[in-house]
Write an enzyme that holds these catalytic residues in place. Structure first.
Site, PDB file in Angstrom:
ATOM      1  N   GLY A  73       0.728  -1.393   0.115  1.00 51.53           N
ATOM      2  CA  GLY A  73       0.114  -0.036   0.107  1.00 51.53           C
ATOM      3  C   GLY A  73       0.752   1.131  -0.001  1.00 51.53           C
ATOM      4  O   GLY A  73       0.790   2.342  -0.653  1.00 51.53           O
ATOM      5  N   GLN A 182      -7.485   1.148   4.280  1.00 53.25           N
ATOM      6  CA  GLN A 182      -8.203   0.557   5.338  1.00 53.25           C
ATOM      7  C   GLN A 182      -9.801   0.345   5.010  1.00 53.25           C
ATOM      8  O   GLN A 182     -10.415  -0.279   5.832  1.00 53.25           O
ATOM      9  CB  GLN A 182      -8.307   1.712   6.564  1.00 53.25           C
ATOM     10  CG  GLN A 182      -6.885   1.590   7.163  1.00 53.25           C
ATOM     11  CD  GLN A 182      -6.585   0.395   8.071  1.00 53.25           C
ATOM     12  OE1 GLN A 182      -7.354  -0.243   8.462  1.00 53.25           O
ATOM     13  NE2 GLN A 182      -5.251   0.172   8.130  1.00 53.25           N
ATOM     14  N   ALA A 203      -3.035  -5.595   0.176  1.00 51.84           N
ATOM     15  CA  ALA A 203      -3.685  -7.213   0.412  1.00 51.84           C
ATOM     16  C   ALA A 203      -3.766  -7.668   1.945  1.00 51.84           C
ATOM     17  O   ALA A 203      -4.639  -8.349   2.330  1.00 51.84           O
ATOM     18  CB  ALA A 203      -3.065  -8.084  -0.170  1.00 51.84           C
ATOM     19  N   THR A 240       9.901  -8.028 -12.072  1.00 53.18           N
ATOM     20  CA  THR A 240       9.175  -9.194 -11.987  1.00 53.18           C
ATOM     21  C   THR A 240       7.909  -9.435 -11.170  1.00 53.18           C
ATOM     22  O   THR A 240       8.370  -8.979  -9.735  1.00 53.18           O
ATOM     23  CB  THR A 240      10.056 -10.382 -11.952  1.00 53.18           C
ATOM     24  OG1 THR A 240      10.976 -10.435 -12.772  1.00 53.18           O
ATOM     25  CG2 THR A 240       9.256 -11.652 -12.324  1.00 53.18           C
ATOM     26  N   CYS A 329       6.534   5.099  18.884  1.00 53.04           N
ATOM     27  CA  CYS A 329       7.733   5.058  19.918  1.00 53.04           C
ATOM     28  C   CYS A 329       8.922   5.651  18.793  1.00 53.04           C
ATOM     29  O   CYS A 329       9.276   4.829  17.980  1.00 53.04           O
ATOM     30  CB  CYS A 329       8.018   3.751  20.427  1.00 53.04           C
ATOM     31  SG  CYS A 329       9.204   4.100  21.581  1.00 53.04           S
TER      32      CYS A 329
HETATM   33  N1  PLP Z   1      -2.291   3.763   4.034  1.00 50.50           N
HETATM   34  C1  PLP Z   1      -2.886   3.066   5.427  1.00 50.50           C
HETATM   35  C2  PLP Z   1      -4.018   3.978   5.561  1.00 50.50           C
HETATM   36  C3  PLP Z   1      -2.735   2.199   5.925  1.00 50.50           C
HETATM   37  O1  PLP Z   1      -3.222   1.873   7.156  1.00 50.50           O
HETATM   38  C4  PLP Z   1      -1.445   1.497   5.834  1.00 50.50           C
HETATM   39  C5  PLP Z   1      -0.995   0.495   6.539  1.00 50.50           C
HETATM   40  O2  PLP Z   1      -0.965   0.454   7.844  1.00 50.50           O
HETATM   41  C6  PLP Z   1      -0.851   1.682   4.825  1.00 50.50           C
HETATM   42  C7  PLP Z   1      -1.433   2.660   3.794  1.00 50.50           C
HETATM   43  C8  PLP Z   1       0.577   0.971   4.115  1.00 50.50           C
HETATM   44  O3  PLP Z   1       0.173  -0.330   3.585  1.00 50.50           O
HETATM   45  P1  PLP Z   1       1.256  -1.298   3.373  1.00 50.50           P
HETATM   46  O4  PLP Z   1       1.360  -1.799   4.789  1.00 50.50           O
HETATM   47  O5  PLP Z   1       0.645  -2.240   2.444  1.00 50.50           O
HETATM   48  O6  PLP Z   1       2.564  -0.583   2.977  1.00 50.50           O
END
Ligand code: PLP
Length: 390
Positions: A73, A182, A203, A240, A329
């Site tokens: 993400g 989310q 995912a 890849t 932290c």
């Molecule tokens: N965006 C949001 C709102 C998230 O909660 C998170 C993960 O906690 C991410 C992006 C990042 O996703 P990933 O853990 O797949 O890098």
């Protein structure tokens, strides 16, 4: 390990056994490189196509070619923001985002400010975490090229008015990116109806594997690739493909669609029961984020006064409960979360945050256990706190 009660599905979810089964052959037997033209390669390529169609269906994209698979993400957010901003530099250098975005968005915007002379407006939010659409409109300038606002917040579950933001962006010919990491699996996502240009997914938040994400890019949206290399993902993301991971993502997306109505109903019931019970049984507690339809079905977030979120977590952990606090932290000092501070909370109140997040596997019995134990943990910690006077 003795029985555990997992309430941190916003951090990551368990890998669904059906997802695992779907992935397994692609680690050994079906090992081909999707770019190879012989049979092993074609088999892998077909698996990618199928997975792409399943992710397409989850967000109702018009065409599966609008889905780019990424490594997470975070990478999808980086690709969307840097890719769109750099592709549109001929039109301007102003970006609008909000103060409560995930760091994958905030730090990417800060990077563009620092290294490429972009200017970024960070919109404030109200005490429930919502942006003000009037303020958004006022922030728009002739050189604004991108708006990036998350669909739903990872800490406090606030759902932003995505349809209206997309409309406003469209009226001004500004690209709109939304981080739906989310929201996926919790809310229905329909990119055609909402009209967003770019949307990020991950995912591992929907019972799929870690290390796989996707970026939806509406046909015609300009995007500068952020990695140089091969021609994979229609030249938009070189390297890849992670075939087993992508197959797992596809299966997870398919299951998420199928399970959504039932899961949503169940989690809303649990969510509201936790909120009502805690507000009823524990004093000096604040619910972070809105109630009702503007909140993710699986998210509950509180701030308990006079105590530290970290000590709540440690005490819950000893009782078998895994949850999260909003605070991170950093280098030995406990910094309250930027999301809590954006709500206007003092550092002291922000420090007492607890996030409870649920998922497909959450049961009533687990919720019972949490609610049986949480009030006594809070009381015990308050009894030890020098700030608390009973
Ligand atoms: N965006 C949001 C709102 C998230 O909660 C998170 C993960 O906690 C991410 C992006 C990042 O996703 P990933 O853990 O797949 O890098």
């Amino acid at each position: 390990m003795s029985k555990r009660y997992y309430f941190d599905h916003a951090a990551t979810t368990t890998l669904d056994s059906e997802v695992f089964q779907a992935m397994e052959p692609f680690f050994q037997d079906k090992f081909g490189n999707p770019s190879s033209i012989y049979q092993e390669g074609q088999q892998a390529e077909r698996a990618l196509t199928e997975a792409r169609e399943k992710v397409q269906q989850m967000i109702n994209a018009a065409d599966s070619r609008e889905i780019i698979f990424t490594g997470s993400g975070t990478e999808a957010d980086n690709l969307a923001i840097k890719g769109a901003a750099m592709a549109r530099m001929d039109r301007g250098n102003h970006i609008i985002t909000s103060k409560t975005e995930h760091h994958a968005v905030l730090h990417t915007c800060e990077f563009l400010e620092k290294h490429l002379d972009f200017e970024v407006t960070y919109l404030p939010v109200d005490e429930e975490g919502l942006i003000d659409l009037q303020e958004l409109e006022e922030a728009i300038r002739p050189d604004t090229i991108l708006i990036t606002i998350m669909t739903a917040n990872n800490e406090i579950g606030t759902i932003q008015p995505i349809f209206r933001i997309a409309e406003i962006a469209g009226e001004h010919d500004i690209y709109f990116h939304t981080d739906a990491v989310q929201a996926a699996g919790q809310l229905e996502i329909d990119v055609q109806q909402s009209g967003v240009d770019l949307l990020s997914l991950s995912a591992h938040k929907i019972n799929g594997p870690k290390g796989v994400g996707a970026l939806y890019v509406k046909k015609g949206t300009r995007l500068l690739p952020q990695m140089q290399g091969g021609a994979q993902e229609r030249k938009r993301r070189a390297s890849t493909e992670n075939v087993p991971g992508i197959v797992g993502f596809g299966k997870a997306a398919e299951l998420a669609v199928k399970r959504l109505p039932e899961k949503r109903q169940k989690l809303i019931k649990f969510r509201d029961r936790i909120i009502d019970t805690v507000l009823d049984e524990i004093s000096e507690v604040r619910l972070n984020g809105p109630r009702g339809d503007q909140r993710l079905p699986n998210n509950v977030s509180f701030c308990f006064r006079y105590i530290e979120g970290e000590s709540i977590l440690l005490n819950l952990d000893m009782l078998g409960i895994a949850a999260s606090s909003g605070s991170a932290c950093t280098s030995g000092s406990l910094d309250p979360s930027h999301v809590m501070l954006s709500l206007g909370l003092s550092h002291e109140v922000a420090h007492g945050s607890l996030r409870i997040s649920m998922g497909y596997s959450t049961t009533e019995e687990e919720v019972d256990y949490l609610l049986e134990n949480l009030p006594s943990v809070i009381q015990k910690l308050r009894d030890m706190s020098p700030l608390y006077e009973g």
